[in-house]
Design a protein around this motif. Structure first.
Motif, PDB file in Angstrom:
ATOM      1  N   MET A 242       0.937  -1.219   0.043  1.00 51.45           N
ATOM      2  CA  MET A 242       0.255   0.069  -0.142  1.00 51.45           C
ATOM      3  C   MET A 242       0.688   1.198  -0.120  1.00 51.45           C
ATOM      4  O   MET A 242       1.952   1.310   0.897  1.00 51.45           O
TER       5      MET A 242
ATOM      6  N   ASN B 272       1.231   5.614   0.267  1.00 50.93           N
ATOM      7  CA  ASN B 272       0.480   6.865   0.738  1.00 50.93           C
ATOM      8  C   ASN B 272       0.530   7.950  -0.358  1.00 50.93           C
ATOM      9  O   ASN B 272       1.164   7.723  -1.361  1.00 50.93           O
ATOM     10  N   PHE B 273       0.034   9.098  -0.068  1.00 48.77           N
ATOM     11  CA  PHE B 273       0.107  10.137  -1.198  1.00 48.77           C
ATOM     12  C   PHE B 273       1.388  10.614  -1.395  1.00 48.77           C
ATOM     13  O   PHE B 273       1.285  10.958  -2.377  1.00 48.77           O
ATOM     14  N   PHE B 274       2.557  10.437  -0.650  1.00 49.12           N
ATOM     15  CA  PHE B 274       3.991  10.826  -1.309  1.00 49.12           C
ATOM     16  C   PHE B 274       4.433   9.750  -1.874  1.00 49.12           C
ATOM     17  O   PHE B 274       5.440   9.764  -1.994  1.00 49.12           O
TER      18      PHE B 274
ATOM     19  N   ASN C 195       5.225   6.777  -0.599  1.00 47.98           N
ATOM     20  CA  ASN C 195       5.864   5.708   0.280  1.00 47.98           C
ATOM     21  C   ASN C 195       5.223   4.614   0.552  1.00 47.98           C
ATOM     22  O   ASN C 195       4.072   4.888   0.819  1.00 47.98           O
ATOM     23  N   ARG C 196       5.970   3.552   0.397  1.00 46.29           N
ATOM     24  CA  ARG C 196       4.957   2.350   0.738  1.00 46.29           C
ATOM     25  C   ARG C 196       4.850   2.045   2.249  1.00 46.29           C
ATOM     26  O   ARG C 196       5.761   2.583   3.174  1.00 46.29           O
ATOM     27  N   LYS C 197       3.575   1.443   2.432  1.00 49.83           N
ATOM     28  CA  LYS C 197       3.323   1.352   3.895  1.00 49.83           C
ATOM     29  C   LYS C 197       2.853  -0.265   4.132  1.00 49.83           C
ATOM     30  O   LYS C 197       2.216  -0.603   3.384  1.00 49.83           O
ATOM     31  N   ASN C 198       3.247  -0.822   5.244  1.00 50.04           N
ATOM     32  CA  ASN C 198       2.799  -1.934   5.539  1.00 50.04           C
ATOM     33  C   ASN C 198       1.885  -1.785   6.981  1.00 50.04           C
ATOM     34  O   ASN C 198       2.381  -1.157   7.791  1.00 50.04           O
ATOM     35  N   SER C 199       0.798  -2.228   6.964  1.00 44.55           N
ATOM     36  CA  SER C 199      -0.129  -1.915   8.067  1.00 44.55           C
ATOM     37  C   SER C 199      -0.320  -3.210   8.800  1.00 44.55           C
ATOM     38  O   SER C 199      -0.530  -4.361   8.407  1.00 44.55           O
ATOM     39  N   ILE C 200      -0.370  -2.922  10.002  1.00 48.12           N
ATOM     40  CA  ILE C 200      -0.928  -4.138  11.085  1.00 48.12           C
ATOM     41  C   ILE C 200      -2.392  -3.808  11.564  1.00 48.12           C
ATOM     42  O   ILE C 200      -2.546  -2.594  11.663  1.00 48.12           O
ATOM     43  N   LYS C 201      -3.125  -4.588  11.839  1.00 48.46           N
ATOM     44  CA  LYS C 201      -4.359  -4.312  12.301  1.00 48.46           C
ATOM     45  C   LYS C 201      -4.374  -4.489  13.974  1.00 48.46           C
ATOM     46  O   LYS C 201      -3.597  -5.179  14.574  1.00 48.46           O
ATOM     47  N   ALA C 202      -5.120  -3.467  14.443  1.00 45.04           N
ATOM     48  CA  ALA C 202      -5.097  -3.597  15.841  1.00 45.04           C
ATOM     49  C   ALA C 202      -6.238  -3.228  16.482  1.00 45.04           C
ATOM     50  O   ALA C 202      -7.077  -2.501  15.983  1.00 45.04           O
TER      51      ALA C 202
END
Lengths: 75, 300
Positions: A1, A3-5, A7-14
């Motif tokens: 995934m 972001n707007f700029f 940069n790749r992001k890995n997210s964790i669900k919390a």
């Protein structure tokens, strides 16, 4: 995934402590946990609202990990 | 006429809707200012999500604030900024040496309700985050699971479990140590020690990783080579030999490091990244043979 700029992001669900009950009810797991239907994947202790630490979805089934130190690192 | 268009007409023609419309038209500056404020707010939010240092700063402001005003949304925002800011700040130091996609910027998706089918289809694990009093524990827990899910993508079942665990723990330790003593102690008690109890090879591997890491061979070479071995062997009979291959490869890198120290004894600083892919590493066999010849010549 990304972001707007770009940069790749890995997210964790919390899930936050106060939302846990609401969340479990929304995914139809609350009553099953209260009736101790699930065991920890590693130590096989009954999962309760107090000791639930990690939820692992595995397709059709769902696994849980308790807050025991020996189980946490195996998630 | 459909029911929805009738409803829309009823709303737009209601007296309070007309009054609101008139009020907006008579106060254009007020509404323009509100719109501009919303735009600036959204832009700030975007910048906050892109720069870890700002996230870090945000948590420094929010954390003392939520101790006074216990508002759930504010608490969740403080917890998220604190974890995300610290993890991304530390991960940024090692990210450029790790294979692409293994440790990208971290984000936390709060879930409070979800469809049962969405939970089952989404393969991401869900971590429980406890109140602010347990923030150090939250940080360690989230960091570990974040790195654990990112390392060796799609090869986690192929990589020898002790190496998989040891490499995640090694990087996670770097991230956690940057946070402070309390987080380090929680990490050692809750993750490192239980893992060592399960895999007794971990301390030895971590020593080897440290040795390789000092000379830029851990992230740049060892992890990539291990991943390449697993990728190539995944659907062949070589899969059964991956533990032996890994042991040989580790010995090979250590041998190479020993030779490099013999050849360049005075060199104290090393480039942090030698070799980027498995191909480059295979090319190093050539360097090794030259190094061995050089050592033989030195002995003569």
């Amino acid at each position: 995934m990304m972001n707007f700029f770009g940069n790749r992001k890995n997210s964790i669900k919390a899930v936050y402590e106060d939302d846990l009950e609401k969340y479990l009810k929304s995914v139809d797991l609350y009553d099953k946990i209260l009736s101790k239907e699930f065991q920890c994947r590693f130590c096989h202790t009954n999962i309760s609202l107090e000791n639930l630490e990690v939820i692992i979805p595995r397709g059709k089934s769902i696994e849980f990990i308790c807050n025991n130190k020996l189980c946490l690192h195996q998630a | 006429m459909s029911t929805s268009s009738l409803t829309t007409k009823a709303i737009t023609e209601s007296p309070w809707a007309i009054a609101i419309g008139n009020y907006i038209q008579s106060h254009p500056v007020l509404w323009f200012s509100l719109f501009a404020l919303m735009l600036v707010g959204s832009l700030l939010k975007l910048i906050l999500s892109a720069v870890p240092q700002i996230d870090f700063l945000k948590s420094k402001i929010l954390l003392p604030l939520v101790k006074k005003y216990k508002h759930k949304k504010l608490i969740k925002s403080a917890i998220k900024s604190d974890i995300r800011g610290h993890v991304n700040k530390e991960v940024a130091k090692v990210k450029k040496f790790l294979p692409c996609g293994w440790a990208e910027d971290m984000d936390i998706d709060w879930v409070d309700t979800e469809e049962a089918s969405t939970l089952r289809n989404d393969k991401r694990i869900i971590v429980r985050i406890r109140p602010l009093e347990n923030q150090e524990h939250n940080f360690v827990n989230a960091s570990y699971h974040f790195l654990h899910s990112g390392f060796f993508p799609k090869m986690q079942s192929v990589i020898p479990k002790p190496h998989y665990e040891a490499s995640v723990l090694y990087i996670c330790r770097k991230v956690v140590d940057g946070r402070g003593k309390t987080a380090s102690t929680i990490f050692e008690d809750n993750f490192l020690e239980p893992s060592i109890q399960k895999f007794q090879e971990i301390p030895e591997y971590m020593d080897d990783y440290e040795l390789m890491d000092k000379r830029g061979f851990f992230m740049g070479t060892f992890l990539r080579e291990l991943y390449a071995i697993a990728t190539n062997a995944k659907f062949s009979r070589a899969r059964n030999n991956i533990p032996e291959e890994t042991t040989k490869m580790l010995a090979h890198v250590k041998n190479l490091l020993g030779l490099m120290i013999i050849i360049c004894p005075g060199r104290k600083r090393w480039h942090p990244q030698i070799g980027g892919t498995a191909v480059q590493f295979q090319n190093m066999q050539f360097c090794l043979s030259h190094a061995q010849k050089a050592r033989a010549l030195t002995h003569i």
